[in-house]
Design an enzyme around this catalytic site. Structure first.
Site, PDB file in Angstrom:
ATOM      1  N   LYS A 110       3.065 -12.360   1.336  1.00  0.00           N
ATOM      2  CA  LYS A 110       2.210 -12.779   2.379  1.00  0.00           C
ATOM      3  C   LYS A 110       1.213 -13.453   1.754  1.00  0.00           C
ATOM      4  CE  LYS A 110       3.374  -9.178   5.613  1.00  0.00           C
ATOM      5  NZ  LYS A 110       3.563  -9.896   6.851  1.00  0.00           N
ATOM      6  N   ARG A 133      12.946  -4.681  10.710  1.00  0.00           N
ATOM      7  CA  ARG A 133      14.347  -4.846  11.505  1.00  0.00           C
ATOM      8  C   ARG A 133      15.357  -4.403  10.673  1.00  0.00           C
ATOM      9  NH1 ARG A 133      13.325 -11.102  12.917  1.00  0.00           N
ATOM     10  NH2 ARG A 133      11.161 -10.344  12.685  1.00  0.00           N
TER      11      ARG A 133
HETATM   12  N1  BES Z   1       4.787  -6.032   9.648  1.00  0.00           N
HETATM   13  C1  BES Z   1       4.680  -7.356   9.763  1.00  0.00           C
HETATM   14  C2  BES Z   1       4.281  -7.724  11.185  1.00  0.00           C
HETATM   15  C3  BES Z   1       2.911  -7.707  11.444  1.00  0.00           C
HETATM   16  C4  BES Z   1       2.230  -8.703  10.809  1.00  0.00           C
HETATM   17  C5  BES Z   1       2.155  -6.855  12.225  1.00  0.00           C
HETATM   18  C6  BES Z   1       0.604  -8.921  11.083  1.00  0.00           C
HETATM   19  C7  BES Z   1       0.934  -7.001  12.466  1.00  0.00           C
HETATM   20  C8  BES Z   1       0.029  -7.689  11.800  1.00  0.00           C
HETATM   21  C9  BES Z   1       6.377  -7.668   9.758  1.00  0.00           C
HETATM   22  O1  BES Z   1       7.056  -7.068   8.718  1.00  0.00           O
HETATM   23  C10 BES Z   1       6.188  -8.990   9.497  1.00  0.00           C
HETATM   24  O2  BES Z   1       5.855  -9.483   8.256  1.00  0.00           O
HETATM   25  N2  BES Z   1       6.768  -9.938  10.338  1.00  0.00           N
HETATM   26  C11 BES Z   1       6.740 -11.348  10.245  1.00  0.00           C
HETATM   27  C12 BES Z   1       8.237 -11.842  10.857  1.00  0.00           C
HETATM   28  C13 BES Z   1       8.620 -13.145  10.273  1.00  0.00           C
HETATM   29  C14 BES Z   1       8.807 -13.286   9.073  1.00  0.00           C
HETATM   30  C15 BES Z   1       9.667 -13.427  11.125  1.00  0.00           C
HETATM   31  C16 BES Z   1       5.799 -12.025  11.009  1.00  0.00           C
HETATM   32  O3  BES Z   1       5.365 -11.348  12.079  1.00  0.00           O
HETATM   33  O4  BES Z   1       5.030 -13.095  10.329  1.00  0.00           O
HETATM   34 MN    MN Z   2       6.818  -8.051   7.026  1.00  0.00          MN
END
Ligand code: BES
Ligand code: MN
Ligand code: ZN
Length: 501
Positions: free
Chosen positions: A278, A352
């Protein structure tokens, strides 16, 4: 915080602070009218002066009010009388407790629970008075070397002029306190940093819950997960030095033959994104990525304390998501516990991957329903903001039960589609399917992924990415959606018989 009920007209209440509501346009609540009467028009004079107009969010302390026993009176604005519903009621309680906690007052006498609230009964009013007060009084100081002066308010009395409804108010206080304690646990776990709140820390917390609240607890370690072939969950743990844990909690509240409800909470104690790392901005907030797991622990605590007549199992798969020499790489293919193979195209779609193996594990309980809670997608925040959770379900009945539980506890969820059309986006050239479905409808494709593991039971998925914590100046875990979950379980338990009867 202590809550109790006393029967006395407000003007006779012996308290440091007597709280009474005033509607917009100057119409007094019954309590405010009694105070006004006893003080020969003191309240009406304040209203005529324009200093209290009854607007929602406003409050005013009155000192030396003649003819009453209380040391001071707090008038709280209630807004429009015709629109006094669940939200307005909770806002008024929060407003009052915020004002009181700004003084040195240790105790207060609240008359707000006698107000008519649209479609809400005495039990609800007492429960939510407790919940709203606890929310305001919550502080997280576990990591500060010196604690700020504690707010002093420690006793809240719900005062009523007549004993009508006393039993219902009492049971509302009891369930409110159980739920509030569960929420405070979840907030603490969410607010703790990732270097303290590790998978082992969550497992230890679960074991303590078991001892103190009589829940059966089992912690599966890496070896047992390997034996169960939880390849998806383990692939997320590969990049971390912290050992993953799979927490199983059991509340046996109803007869053995009753199929249980299974709750599953995402327990990523820190989500760096893994190799698909990230960006740095706000990455600290990914310590909150275990809030689904914390909500399950908090809910289990609450229902154990309430001795709910329902069999409930809580599952918390927990690990960090880190980059590292052993970490899963984009393009890697793993085999889930279900046997289905997954091409991991983005290691940041890790939630997931841990949930899918927990869903397969849930099959062994032959559940009446499975509800998972997860901070799953940033896309859910884009879709619904911070107001409600996203809800997905393969059962209309279960979806409606959850929506209703959210509405009545004002911890709402909004249903989004799970149509087959979206499954297309998960197609993979190399494995059974991929773990991401591209940018369009990101929350839906995440739920579609989970649905492939939930074919054998009634299942609902709550995406709580937008509601589990607040950012900015008020940064901190909210404890949501524990009120929704407990409310759903309370409704489900109605009519059940206690185990052993
Ligand atoms: N934990 C995150 C989702 C999230 C991000 C919740 C920011 C709250 C605030 C999750 O694991 C994630 O990173 N999801 C990705 C999925 C994508 C790679 C398909 C997302 O939401 O960007
Ligand atoms: Mn994630
Ligand atoms: Zn995550």
């Amino acid at each position: 915080m202590e809550f109790s009920i006393k029967i006395s007209p407000p003007e006779k209440a012996k308290t440091s602070c007597l709280v009474a509501g005033v509607f917009q346009s100057g119409s007094l609540s019954n309590a405010a009218a009694s105070i006004d009467h006893a003080s020969k028009g003191f309240v009406q004079a304040i209203i005529r002066s324009g200093d209290m107009q009854g607007n929602a969010g406003s409050s005013r302390f009155l000192y030396h009010v003649p003819g009453i026993k209380a040391e001071r009176v707090l008038l709280v604005g209630l807004g429009k009388k015709e629109h006094f519903g669940a939200k307005e009621y909770c806002d008024a309680v929060r407003c009052a407790v915020t004002a009181i906690s700004g003084t040195g007052t240790r105790d207060a006498w609240m008359t707000l629970a006698e107000l008519e609230v649209i479609e809400r009964d005495p039990e609800w009013k007492a429960r939510h008075l407790v919940l709203a007060s606890s929310e305001v009084l919550y502080r997280f100081e576990k990591m500060k070397s010196s604690k700020a002066a504690r707010n002093l308010l420690s006793t809240l009395t719900l005062g009523f002029p007549v004993p009508a409804g006393k039993a219902a108010f009492e049971s509302g206080i009891a369930s409110g306190q159980a739920i509030a304690a569960g929420m405070n646990l979840a907030r603490d776990l969410g607010n703790l940093p990732g270097n303290v709140c590790t998978p082992s820390y969550l497992a230890k917390t679960a074991e303590e819950l078991g001892k103190v609240h009589g829940l059966a607890v089992e912690i599966l370690d890496r070896r047992e997960m390997e034996r169960l072939k939880m390849g998806a969950l383990l692939s997320v743990a590969n990049g971390s030095r912290q050992p993953p844990k799979f927490i199983v909690l059991r509340h046996d509240g109803a007869q053995k033959k009753e199929p249980p409800v299974v709750l599953i909470g995402k327990g990523i104690t820190f989500d760096t994104g893994g190799i698909s790392i990230k960006p740095a901005g706000e990455m600290d907030e990914m310590k909150f990525d275990m809030c689904g797991g914390a909500a399950v622990l908090g809910t289990m605590r609450a229902i154990a304390e309430m001795k709910l007549r329902l069999n409930v199992i809580g599952l918390v798969p927990t690990t960090e998501n880190m980059p590292g020499g052993g970490a899963t790489k984009p393009g890697d293919i793993v085999t889930s516990m279900s046997g289905q193979t997954i091409e991991i195209l983005n290691t940041d779609a890790e939630g997931r991957l841990i949930l899918c193996d927990a869903l397969t594990y849930a099959e062994r309980f032959k559940p009446s329903a499975v509800v998972d809670v997860a901070t799953l997608t940033g896309a859910c925040i884009i879709a619904l903001g911070h107001v409600c959770a996203g809800l997905f379900s393969n059962s209309d009945k279960l979806a409606h039960e959850i929506i209703a539980a959210g509405e009545s506890s004002w911890d709402r969820a909004w249903r989004l589609p799970l149509w087959d059309d979206y499954q297309e986006q998960l197609k993979s050239n190399f494995a059974d399917f991929a773990n991401i479905g591209g940018r369009p409808a990101g929350s839906v494709t995440a739920a579609c992924f989970l649905s492939k593991f939930a074919k054998n039971f009634n299942w609902a998925h709550l995406d709580i990415a937008g509601v589990a914590w607040r950012s900015g100046k008020e940064k901190g875990a909210t404890g949501r959606p524990i009120t929704l979950l407990t409310n759903y379980l309370i409704e489900k338990a109605k009519g059940n018989v206690r185990r052993g009867v």
